[in-house]
Scaffold this motif. Structure first.
Motif, short mmCIF file in Angstrom:
data_model
loop_
_atom_site.label_atom_id
_atom_site.label_comp_id
_atom_site.label_asym_id
_atom_site.label_seq_id
_atom_site.Cartn_x
_atom_site.Cartn_y
_atom_site.Cartn_z
N ARG A 69 -0.68 21.07 -71.10
CA ARG A 69 0.23 22.33 -70.43
C ARG A 69 -0.02 23.47 -71.32
O ARG A 69 -0.15 24.96 -70.87
CB ARG A 69 1.66 21.83 -70.18
N TYR A 70 0.29 23.10 -72.62
CA TYR A 70 0.17 24.38 -73.52
C TYR A 70 -1.11 24.94 -73.63
O TYR A 70 -1.30 26.39 -73.69
CB TYR A 70 0.69 23.82 -75.07
N PHE A 71 -2.11 24.15 -73.96
CA PHE A 71 -3.34 24.70 -74.19
C PHE A 71 -4.10 25.45 -72.87
O PHE A 71 -4.80 26.30 -73.16
CB PHE A 71 -4.34 23.86 -75.06
N ASP A 72 -3.75 24.82 -71.72
CA ASP A 72 -4.17 25.31 -70.44
C ASP A 72 -3.48 26.61 -70.17
O ASP A 72 -3.84 27.40 -69.56
CB ASP A 72 -3.96 24.43 -69.24
N THR A 73 -2.30 27.09 -70.59
CA THR A 73 -1.44 28.15 -70.35
C THR A 73 -1.07 28.92 -71.35
O THR A 73 -1.71 30.15 -71.52
CB THR A 73 -0.03 27.76 -69.55
N ALA A 74 -0.42 28.77 -72.32
CA ALA A 74 0.27 29.51 -73.61
C ALA A 74 -1.03 30.06 -74.32
O ALA A 74 -1.09 31.16 -74.62
CB ALA A 74 1.32 28.98 -74.17
N ALA A 75 -1.78 29.25 -74.72
CA ALA A 75 -2.89 29.49 -75.44
C ALA A 75 -4.07 30.42 -74.94
O ALA A 75 -4.48 31.42 -75.60
CB ALA A 75 -3.78 28.42 -76.12
N VAL A 76 -3.91 30.35 -73.64
CA VAL A 76 -5.07 31.01 -72.76
C VAL A 76 -4.22 32.55 -72.71
O VAL A 76 -4.97 33.70 -73.01
CB VAL A 76 -5.00 30.63 -71.26
N HIS A 77 -3.00 32.65 -72.50
CA HIS A 77 -2.11 33.75 -72.47
C HIS A 77 -2.41 34.52 -73.81
O HIS A 77 -2.65 35.75 -74.14
CB HIS A 77 -0.78 33.61 -72.29
#
Length: 181
Positions: A61-69
């Motif tokens: 969840r973190y690397f698929d969303t926040a890291a992409v942002h």
């Protein structure tokens, strides 16, 4: 102008302080990488249990969303603002920094793609080979990248960007996250 970035740590940092938000994101990335390293060891020792499923889902969840942002915040907003701030000046070192960080983003994304499938399977409760060497490579790449941004990029941005540029970056960050950062 923005505050001094090195050592800044505030989980409450938001788009009204975009450089601090980016720095705080680095801290969260570091914690997610630590979880990922522990997960690889846990799965090797205990297989896919509830703790592994939960940890895998959290890291995904973190690397698929926040890291992409985070990467988009830098590439679409911060990097162009820095380049614009140097208009008319010799910005060779700034271009080299931005180009190097952008290339590192591509390397991180490629390393993440190699981990994504096994993590997805683990999150779904399925056995998967979470390659410890691949996890270490990903986490080491991220640590090196974040250190470079903390030591070079964010302090430079704090020096070069005016309040209007920072406000524009913060507004773009908020919009990218659906009005929430």
């Amino acid at each position: 102008m923005a505050v001094d970035i090195p050592g800044f740590s505030s989980p409450a940092a938001g788009p009204e302080a975009p450089l601090e938000l980016l720095s705080a994101c680095h801290e969260r990335m570091g914690r997610q990488c630590a979880t990922l390293r522990r997960l690889a060891a846990h799965v090797a020792a205990h297989g896919v249990d509830a703790a592994a499923r939960t940890a895998a889902a959290s890291v995904l969840r973190y690397f698929d969303t926040a890291a992409v942002h985070h990467h988009r915040d830098e590439e679409e907003d911060l990097f162009p603002a820095l380049i614009d701030s140097m208009a008319g000046s010799d910005a060779v070192c700034l271009h080299a920094l931005v180009d190097g960080l952008t290339q590192e983003h591509r390397q991180l994304e490629a390393a993440w793609r190699r981990l994504h499938g096994p993590l997805q399977a683990l999150g779904d409760g399925q056995p998967a080979d979470l390659d410890a060497r691949g996890v270490d490579e990903f986490c080491t790449l991220y640590a090196t990248h974040m250190q470079r941004e903390d030591d070079e990029l964010l302090p430079m941005a704090a020096r070069l960007l005016d309040d209007r540029a920072l406000a524009d970056i913060g507004q773009a960050m908020r919009a990218r996250r659906g009005g929430v950062a």
